[in-house]
Design a protein around this motif. Structure first.
Motif, short mmCIF file in Angstrom:
data_model
loop_
_atom_site.label_atom_id
_atom_site.label_comp_id
_atom_site.label_asym_id
_atom_site.label_seq_id
_atom_site.Cartn_x
_atom_site.Cartn_y
_atom_site.Cartn_z
N PRO A 1 0.49 -1.30 -0.29
CA PRO A 1 -0.13 0.29 -0.42
C PRO A 1 1.37 1.24 -0.14
CG PRO A 1 -1.35 -1.20 1.88
CD PRO A 1 0.50 -1.71 1.54
N GLN A 2 0.61 2.34 -0.90
CA GLN A 2 0.80 3.20 -0.71
C GLN A 2 1.76 3.78 0.38
OE1 GLN A 2 -0.35 6.41 -3.25
NE2 GLN A 2 -0.48 4.73 -5.55
N ALA A 3 0.38 4.21 1.79
CA ALA A 3 0.61 4.78 2.88
C ALA A 3 1.58 3.73 3.45
CB ALA A 3 -1.12 4.39 3.66
N GLU A 4 1.36 2.55 3.58
CA GLU A 4 2.73 2.02 4.49
C GLU A 4 3.78 2.27 3.82
OE1 GLU A 4 3.35 -2.47 4.58
OE2 GLU A 4 1.40 -2.35 4.77
N ASP A 5 4.24 2.04 3.20
CA ASP A 5 5.73 2.02 2.17
C ASP A 5 5.66 3.01 0.51
OD1 ASP A 5 8.63 2.22 1.03
OD2 ASP A 5 8.64 0.65 2.43
N PHE A 6 5.74 4.42 -0.14
CA PHE A 6 5.83 4.36 -1.24
C PHE A 6 6.31 4.13 -1.93
CE2 PHE A 6 5.51 7.74 -4.17
CZ PHE A 6 3.94 7.70 -4.54
#
Length: 473
Positions: free
Chosen positions: A12-17
């Motif tokens: 997920p982007q919010a986790e590790d872009f």
């Protein structure tokens, strides 16, 4: 019952872009790392994006009067030393060849990092009179800059680009042409085709291209709030003309130095496209850019296969770029996930039940969602759907930039805004070169200078100039 597509395995982007970005490049089959550190192999789908960028850009460049040419990859090392600021700016990135054909070379050659020097050598031969001006040349090529922290598409040791080089009779002509490329070629393409709401500005002296008297830039905000320099257009003044003795005989009979520009965009724009529009399900490709705007999918059955082929031909005849996916021996869910990852704007899904009802399922990648529509209505319906989705991407890009840009009044506030994943606007008179240096120590840079109304200021110290501050790729 229609098979349901499984959620693609992307971080997920919010986790590790950054991890999301790398995952997407691999799973959407855009590129692989090359065998030499910092190089990349661009796969067919990724190269298709670049080809469409080339086509759109090339048409605009030619409309601006420039002609395509090609210059050698190898440049004598002595050429770079003629313009001191230029060689100093590129020295850490140079790849130098000292051996060839089993022998030491009499003079080392540099693998092209940019072509100002070699093109100027030939400009000095081609320009004799004011009648030879303006001389407007563009080159599509690869370049090599030894990259210490590579990232596919964003920073690679070898990348693809276009570089324009021009010679003019006067400062005003060169200045106006650099501005035209900046505004009417680059910005028009990035906003109208890529759907990225770039900010147009001028670089500070610290960030200016080595050897230029002014650099104009286009900065885009990525999905994580960082900035990406999408393209630049440089006023070179007479610096290279002096170094290479590029002069012309004026109408009054005087020998004059030419005034020059150079300007370039690269495969970095593919990275910008991914990070601007991608989501947790994959890429989202703007319809005006997409090599495949519509994929027509057969779910199962010979009748569905025949129908999707027929629909595909109808949509192609309507002027759409279409791919027919009739691979019914491959599970539908797997195919749906693949197209979702690749970001094709529209999917048309047709199965036995749809055929019986005379309908298809319209799946829109950009806003999301699906709905049944009449098969007979598709040719008339889809152009508007694609236009609406193109406009939505641009609006989302603009809204993200506006929502994540903060007006500040101190260097500390500017650094804090950038660290929080956004941009800051601060008066240039408040920040100044001292504040810019302080931000640089925190890995924050002045991306560009703009006027209060958002236009490009005429000089570095124009009254009311505002600095756009951010972390950048």
């Amino acid at each position: 019952m229609r098979a349901m597509a499984k959620t693609p395995v992307l971080t997920p982007q919010a986790e590790d872009f950054p991890r999301w970005y790398q995952d997407l490049i691999g799973k959407a089959e855009l590129a692989d790392n090359g065998p030499v550190r910092g190089t990349m192999v661009i796969r067919p789908y990724g190269y298709g994006l670049w080809e469409r960028m080339q086509q759109e850009m090339d048409a605009r460049i030619k409309a601006a009067g420039a002609q395509n040419a090609y210059f050698p990859l190898f440049i004598p090392q002595s050429y770079l030393t003629r313009e001191a600021e230029h060689v100093e700016g590129f020295a850490p990135e140079l790849a130098v060849v000292t051996h060839g054909g089993g022998k030491d070379l009499e003079e080392p050659v540099v693998v092209r990092p940019t072509s100002e020097t070699i093109i100027n050598d030939y400009f000095s031969k081609w320009v004799q009179s004011y009648r030879d001006l303006p001389l407007l040349i563009n080159q599509w090529a690869n370049v090599v800059r030894w990259e210490m922290r590579p990232r596919v598409f964003l920073r690679t040791t070898e990348f693809l680009w276009q570089e324009g080089h021009t010679a003019h009779a006067t400062y005003e002509d060169a200045r106006d042409y650099a501005a035209y490329i900046h505004r009417d070629v680059y910005a028009d393409f990035m906003v109208d085709v890529l759907g990225i709401d770039v900010v147009l500005g001028r670089k500070t002296p610290r960030e200016r291209f080595a050897g230029a008297i002014n650099t104009l830039t286009l900065e885009g905000m990525m999905g994580d709030g960082k900035a990406l320099q999408m393209g630049t257009s440089h006023e070179l003044g007479t610096n290279f003309a002096k170094a290479f003795n590029t002069t012309y005989l004026s109408a009054e009979g005087h020998q004059e130095l030419v005034w020059q520009t150079s300007w370039g965009t690269s495969t970095r724009m593919v990275g910008g496209l991914i990070m601007s529009h991608g989501d947790d399900n994959g890429l989202r490709v703007p319809p005006r850019l997409a090599a495949v705007q519509v994929v027509v999918m057969a779910i199962k059955g010979d009748e569905a296969v025949a129908k999707v082929r027929e629909v595909g031909e109808t949509l192609k005849a309507a002027g759409l770029r279409v791919h027919v996916d009739d691979r019914v021996d491959t599970p539908f869910g797997r195919r749906a996930v693949d197209w979702e990852l690749k970001g094709v704007p529209v999917r048309i899904e047709i199965g036995p039940r749809d055929l019986a009802a005379g309908t298809a399922v319209l799946v829109r990648r950009i806003p999301g969602g699906k709905e049944p529509v009449s098969i007979e209505s598709l040719a008339a319906l889809l152009p508007k759907v694609l236009d609406d989705d193109q406009a939505l991407l641009l609006e989302q890009s603009r809204r993200r930039r506006e929502d994540r840009t903060t007006d500040v009044s101190t260097v500390a506030e500017a650094a804090e805004a950038a660290a929080a994943g956004g941009w800051a606007r601060i008066p240039w008179a408040t920040l100044g070169e001292e504040g810019e240096a302080a931000l640089a120590e925190q890995a924050v840079s002045v991306r560009c200078l703009v006027a209060e109304d958002g236009s490009v200021p005429e000089s570095d110290d124009a009254p009311g100039t505002v600095a756009i501050v951010a972390r950048a790729y």
